[in-house]
Design an enzyme around this catalytic site. Sequence first.
Site, PDB file in Angstrom:
ATOM      1  N   TYR A 144     -11.842  -8.843 -39.974  1.00 52.32           N
ATOM      2  CA  TYR A 144     -12.722  -8.583 -41.119  1.00 52.32           C
ATOM      3  C   TYR A 144     -13.037  -9.852 -41.895  1.00 52.32           C
ATOM      4  O   TYR A 144     -14.138 -10.020 -42.401  1.00 52.32           O
ATOM      5  CB  TYR A 144     -12.074  -7.565 -42.066  1.00 52.32           C
ATOM      6  CG  TYR A 144     -12.302  -6.133 -41.687  1.00 52.32           C
ATOM      7  CD1 TYR A 144     -11.839  -5.637 -40.479  1.00 52.32           C
ATOM      8  CD2 TYR A 144     -12.974  -5.266 -42.542  1.00 52.32           C
ATOM      9  CE1 TYR A 144     -12.040  -4.313 -40.129  1.00 52.32           C
ATOM     10  CE2 TYR A 144     -13.171  -3.939 -42.202  1.00 52.32           C
ATOM     11  CZ  TYR A 144     -12.700  -3.473 -40.999  1.00 52.32           C
ATOM     12  OH  TYR A 144     -12.897  -2.158 -40.660  1.00 52.32           O
ATOM     13  N   LYS A 194      -1.912  -5.156 -29.582  1.00 46.91           N
ATOM     14  CA  LYS A 194      -2.487  -5.311 -28.239  1.00 46.91           C
ATOM     15  C   LYS A 194      -1.842  -6.564 -27.653  1.00 46.91           C
ATOM     16  O   LYS A 194      -2.509  -7.542 -27.324  1.00 46.91           O
ATOM     17  CB  LYS A 194      -4.019  -5.416 -28.347  1.00 46.91           C
ATOM     18  CG  LYS A 194      -4.767  -5.339 -27.023  1.00 46.91           C
ATOM     19  CD  LYS A 194      -4.778  -3.947 -26.397  1.00 46.91           C
ATOM     20  CE  LYS A 194      -5.432  -4.007 -25.018  1.00 46.91           C
ATOM     21  NZ  LYS A 194      -5.317  -2.756 -24.261  1.00 46.91           N
ATOM     22  N   ASP A 226      -4.562   1.217 -27.505  1.00 48.57           N
ATOM     23  CA  ASP A 226      -5.272   2.222 -26.699  1.00 48.57           C
ATOM     24  C   ASP A 226      -4.359   3.423 -26.419  1.00 48.57           C
ATOM     25  O   ASP A 226      -4.763   4.579 -26.523  1.00 48.57           O
ATOM     26  CB  ASP A 226      -5.824   1.607 -25.398  1.00 48.57           C
ATOM     27  CG  ASP A 226      -4.784   0.811 -24.623  1.00 48.57           C
ATOM     28  OD1 ASP A 226      -3.697   0.504 -25.174  1.00 48.57           O
ATOM     29  OD2 ASP A 226      -5.041   0.491 -23.440  1.00 48.57           O
ATOM     30  N   ASP A 254      -9.182   6.742 -39.004  1.00 46.32           N
ATOM     31  CA  ASP A 254     -10.253   7.746 -38.886  1.00 46.32           C
ATOM     32  C   ASP A 254      -9.843   8.836 -37.902  1.00 46.32           C
ATOM     33  O   ASP A 254     -10.094  10.025 -38.121  1.00 46.32           O
ATOM     34  CB  ASP A 254     -11.563   7.107 -38.403  1.00 46.32           C
ATOM     35  CG  ASP A 254     -12.532   6.851 -39.560  1.00 46.32           C
ATOM     36  OD1 ASP A 254     -12.048   6.645 -40.689  1.00 46.32           O
ATOM     37  OD2 ASP A 254     -13.756   6.858 -39.334  1.00 46.32           O
TER      38      ASP A 254
HETATM   39  C1  IPM Z   1     -12.712   2.071 -44.390  1.00 47.21           C
HETATM   40  C2  IPM Z   1     -14.169   1.826 -44.130  1.00 47.21           C
HETATM   41  C3  IPM Z   1     -14.481   0.359 -44.423  1.00 47.21           C
HETATM   42  C4  IPM Z   1     -13.644  -0.484 -43.476  1.00 47.21           C
HETATM   43  C5  IPM Z   1     -15.957  -0.014 -44.322  1.00 47.21           C
HETATM   44  C6  IPM Z   1     -16.812   0.897 -45.181  1.00 47.21           C
HETATM   45  C7  IPM Z   1     -16.207  -1.441 -44.666  1.00 47.21           C
HETATM   46  O1  IPM Z   1     -14.479   2.176 -42.825  1.00 47.21           O
HETATM   47  O2  IPM Z   1     -12.277   1.877 -45.546  1.00 47.21           O
HETATM   48  O3  IPM Z   1     -12.011   2.463 -43.467  1.00 47.21           O
HETATM   49  O4  IPM Z   1     -14.055  -0.741 -42.343  1.00 47.21           O
HETATM   50  O5  IPM Z   1     -12.563  -0.908 -43.873  1.00 47.21           O
HETATM   51 MG    MG Z   2     -12.909   3.074 -41.755  1.00 48.80          MG
END
Ligand code: IPM
Ligand code: MG
Length: 365
Positions: A144, A194, A226, A254
């Site tokens: 990031y 990984k 994975d 997620d």
């Molecule tokens: C999260 C989101 C963010 C991330 C995005 C919106 C930049 O997906 O908080 O998980 O990737 O960290």
């Molecule tokens: Mg996210």
Amino acid sequence: MQSYKIAVLAGDGIGPEVMQEAVRVLAVVQKRFSFQLELTEARVGGAAIDHDGEALPPRTVEVCEQSEAILFGSVGGPKWEALPPNQQPERAALLPLRKHFQLFANLRPAVCFPNLTHASPVKEELIAGGFNVLCVRELTGGLYFGQPKGTHMENGEAVAVDTMIYKQSEIERIAHIAFKAAQGRSKKLTSIDKANVLENGVLWRKTVTALSSQYPDVRLNHLYVDNAAMQLIRDPRGFDVVLAENLFGDILSDEMAMITGSLGMLPSASLGTKELASGRFGLFEPSGGTAPDIAGKGIANPIAQILSAAMLLRYSLGQHAAADAIDAAVRTAIDQGFRTGDIYSEGTQRVGTRAMGDAIIAALS
Ligand code: IPM
Ligand code: MG
């Protein structure tokens, strides 16, 4: 009476309406547990782009700097999707906030309540009784933020570069958070990497393993990312605390959120390097996002925002009893059968945002 300053950044979409319920809940617990919250609202995200011309105006940063914690709603929406990516609310507000306050430790509890397993896309027999996994995600390093980063031309074609970089000290500080979290739970930690391909993975595994001798009561195991993605769906109940670097944690959290079946119920905490008398400065937000399709209709589930407020009380202010009371009140409201549309099933009572807030407040009193 102990008094705390809190920045309230409701943002876009369903942010303002679910924030209203969290603020009402906070008003009740501060009375009951005898402390005072001084809330200051500030604009962020699309709302700030429209009003101030930028997603994270200086005044908002100032309000946050003068606070002990940030209660955050959500940012983004179709209205701002045509902007260049680096001006969009998510990237231009959230990422700079994370960096500015060095919010390196992202805690994302993925809890599937025993009576909500029907909402999960995973077969009910695999999650009978529900599950409770805590994702500890590193939030200020890795791909990031690593430099160099950018797109340039090389031999007549575009080349994009992102850099994955971790210092041992960055891995150590997030690993300490994960080990400590595991000590307060089922004492099982799964570290994700990984290491079969990435240098970062090798350092990650080595560093986490070296720290484990300081936490002899915690059972540590390692999974390649994975494989972890697979095992989480196969047997979520087999996990307790999951530790991952920034991008892997983004993806896996997620997945974990999805398999709980109720995105609208998941809070999160992003804790910073700044230590407070009673905890750590942090930003607390729902995992679910702005849900533009249902914004303004009064039907969004406010539970994630309310549980985020509970995490704020716990991790930044050290008000554990008040945080426990909110968690318990949410469970009570669910047990009593109150459901917003996202978690509704036959035989339960469908309610809107405000009525869910009312039910939780009633359970608190
Ligand atoms: C999260 C989101 C963010 C991330 C995005 C919106 C930049 O997906 O908080 O998980 O990737 O960290
Ligand atoms: Mg996210």
